[in-house]
Design an enzyme around this catalytic site. Structure first.
Site, PDB file in Angstrom:
ATOM      1  N   ARG A  76       0.624  -1.317   0.006  1.00 51.77           N
ATOM      2  CA  ARG A  76      -0.105  -0.132  -0.021  1.00 51.77           C
ATOM      3  C   ARG A  76       0.880   1.157   0.022  1.00 51.77           C
ATOM      4  NH1 ARG A  76      -4.980   0.636  -1.675  1.00 51.77           N
ATOM      5  NH2 ARG A  76      -5.574  -1.041  -0.280  1.00 51.77           N
ATOM      6  N   ARG A 102       1.778  -6.655  -9.955  1.00 49.57           N
ATOM      7  CA  ARG A 102       2.105  -6.031  -8.981  1.00 49.57           C
ATOM      8  C   ARG A 102       2.365  -6.680  -7.605  1.00 49.57           C
ATOM      9  NH1 ARG A 102      -2.686  -2.595  -5.924  1.00 49.57           N
ATOM     10  NH2 ARG A 102      -4.293  -4.031  -6.233  1.00 49.57           N
ATOM     11  N   HIS A 172       0.588   3.952 -10.350  1.00 45.61           N
ATOM     12  CA  HIS A 172      -0.235   4.215  -9.354  1.00 45.61           C
ATOM     13  C   HIS A 172       0.166   4.910  -8.014  1.00 45.61           C
ATOM     14  CE1 HIS A 172      -3.709   3.990  -6.391  1.00 45.61           C
ATOM     15  NE2 HIS A 172      -4.320   3.331  -7.230  1.00 45.61           N
ATOM     16  N   ASP A 216     -12.637   9.807  -6.584  1.00 46.80           N
ATOM     17  CA  ASP A 216     -12.093   8.870  -7.206  1.00 46.80           C
ATOM     18  C   ASP A 216     -12.331   9.087  -8.595  1.00 46.80           C
ATOM     19  OD1 ASP A 216     -12.198   5.186  -6.908  1.00 46.80           O
ATOM     20  OD2 ASP A 216     -11.042   6.508  -8.347  1.00 46.80           O
ATOM     21  N   GLU A 275      -2.411   9.511 -10.435  1.00 49.07           N
ATOM     22  CA  GLU A 275      -2.039   8.302 -11.083  1.00 49.07           C
ATOM     23  C   GLU A 275      -1.704   8.328 -12.721  1.00 49.07           C
ATOM     24  OE1 GLU A 275      -4.635   5.253  -9.994  1.00 49.07           O
ATOM     25  OE2 GLU A 275      -5.061   6.341  -8.110  1.00 49.07           O
TER      26      GLU A 275
HETATM   27  O1  TA6 Z   1      -6.668   4.535  -8.388  1.00 51.40           O
HETATM   28  C1  TA6 Z   1      -8.073   4.496  -7.556  1.00 51.40           C
HETATM   29  C2  TA6 Z   1      -8.349   3.083  -7.373  1.00 51.40           C
HETATM   30  O2  TA6 Z   1      -9.032   2.422  -8.490  1.00 51.40           O
HETATM   31  C3  TA6 Z   1      -9.488   3.375  -6.181  1.00 51.40           C
HETATM   32  O3  TA6 Z   1     -10.910   2.833  -6.891  1.00 51.40           O
HETATM   33  C4  TA6 Z   1      -9.095   2.346  -5.180  1.00 51.40           C
HETATM   34  O4  TA6 Z   1      -9.823   0.796  -5.308  1.00 51.40           O
HETATM   35  C5  TA6 Z   1      -7.923   2.391  -5.510  1.00 51.40           C
HETATM   36  O5  TA6 Z   1      -7.476   2.405  -6.748  1.00 51.40           O
HETATM   37  C6  TA6 Z   1      -6.767   1.352  -4.716  1.00 51.40           C
HETATM   38  O6  TA6 Z   1      -6.906   0.092  -4.942  1.00 51.40           O
HETATM   39  P1  TA6 Z   1      -6.472  -1.177  -4.409  1.00 51.40           P
HETATM   40  O7  TA6 Z   1      -6.692  -2.345  -5.300  1.00 51.40           O
HETATM   41  O8  TA6 Z   1      -4.773  -1.165  -4.487  1.00 51.40           O
HETATM   42  O9  TA6 Z   1      -6.819  -1.387  -3.151  1.00 51.40           O
END
Ligand code: TA6
Length: 301
Positions: A76, A102, A172, A216, A275
């Site tokens: 994360r 990833r 991301h 988002d 991102e």
């Molecule tokens: O980039 C934003 C997003 O698509 C959100 O909708 C949220 O799901 C975030 O990515 C994090 O996703 P993850 O699968 O890493 O928890």
């Protein structure tokens, strides 16, 4: 593919005063970069930049204090590589969100000194390293990370097969900020976006983006450079890009943070994702033998 041990990586790829390899959290191999410009860290698992700290500045990237460092788990924070799909899989909800590269070990291909004393590490992964029941295509990815007065991250996607494939994905990036209510994102004025918090309605951005709730947004058909203006820390983080037609802006706010086991309840206050992506309408079809380069350049001022 087994995770290479840090010692053998260090023997093969270390460069004095630039890059070394060690066992990081969870004993996962990490490339640690330290040069005259900045220090940085790249997790070999997932090919994920975890830190970019220009000397004398606040860290530029954010990683959760609750991040999980285990093989097969997404870390994360930093810059996760989302590929070959962005978000949930379009047809199979049992698949991991943001694709499968990833959460797998990558290979270290090369390390070098480039430009004015910047450090570069090149990682790779292909269908001979990882497969997926929903992705039957031969593929090869390389991630080129260059740590210097800026942080450059380039994802090179190659189609070595004999049929085209269509992908979506993102670098991301999670950014470290003073406080979410003290920052604005500039650069997307007038751009159409999908508001994933408001029933995926399509809207047009009016001016800069302030934050007061879960956000988002997937901005479409934009190659704009974005800037995170941090009023409290009196700094701006600039995110320029190439090979990317979408920009995603995300902050989970309170409820979403509380629903994520690897996200502290208050951590939404100190982070923001901007991102570099190709998502939704901006999916990319790659013909046999073709390659696509998606690149982000991160700098501060
Ligand atoms: O980039 C934003 C997003 O698509 C959100 O909708 C949220 O799901 C975030 O990515 C994090 O996703 P993850 O699968 O890493 O928890």
């Amino acid at each position: 593919m087994s995770i290479m041990n840090p010692q053998s990586l260090d023997e093969q790829f270390a460069i004095a005063d630039h890059i070394s390899f060690l066992a990081g959290p969870g004993d996962l191999p990490i490339a640690e970069i330290r040069n005259t410009h900045a220090s940085a860290a790249v997790a070999i698992n997932g090919g994920q930049v975890l830190a970019y700290d220009p000397h004398g500045q606040e860290p530029v990237l954010w990683v959760s204090q609750h991040a999980i460092y285990e093989p097969g788990k997404a870390i994360r924070g930093g810059i996760p590589v989302c590929w070959p799909w962005f978000g949930p899989h379009p047809t199979d909800s049992s698949q991991p969100s943001h694709g499968f590269v990833r959460t797998h070990p990558w290979n270290v291909i090369a390390t070098s000194i480039v430009g004015d004393g910047a450090t570069q590490v090149r990682l790779g992964i292909s269908d001979s390293d990882v497969s997926s029941p929903v992705w039957p295509h031969p593929f090869a990815l390389q991630l080129v990370v260059t740590v210097g007065p800026t942080l450059e991250v380039e994802l090179i996607i190659q189609n070595p097969g004999d049929a085209p494939f269509t992908w979506t994905g993102a670098l991301h990036s999670y950014f470290n900020i003073s406080c979410i209510t003290d920052v604005h994102v500039h650069g997307l004025d007038g751009v159409t976006y999908i508001d994933k918090v408001d029933d995926r309605q399509r809207k047009v951005q009016q001016g800069s983006i302030p934050f007061a709730a879960e956000t988002d947004n997937v901005y479409l058909d934009t190659e704009a450079t974005c800037r995170i203006e941090d009023l409290d820390w009196r700094r701006s983080i600039e995110i320029s890009k190439s090979g990317s037609r979408s920009t995603v802006v995300w902050n989970p706010w309170i409820a979403k943070s509380q629903s994520l086991s690897d996200f502290g309840n208050e951590e939404y206050l100190g982070m923001l994702c901007v991102e570099t992506a190709n998502a939704e309408d901006n999916a990319v079809t790659l013909a046999p033998g073709q390659e696509h380069r998606m690149r982000t350049v991160i700098s501060t001022r």
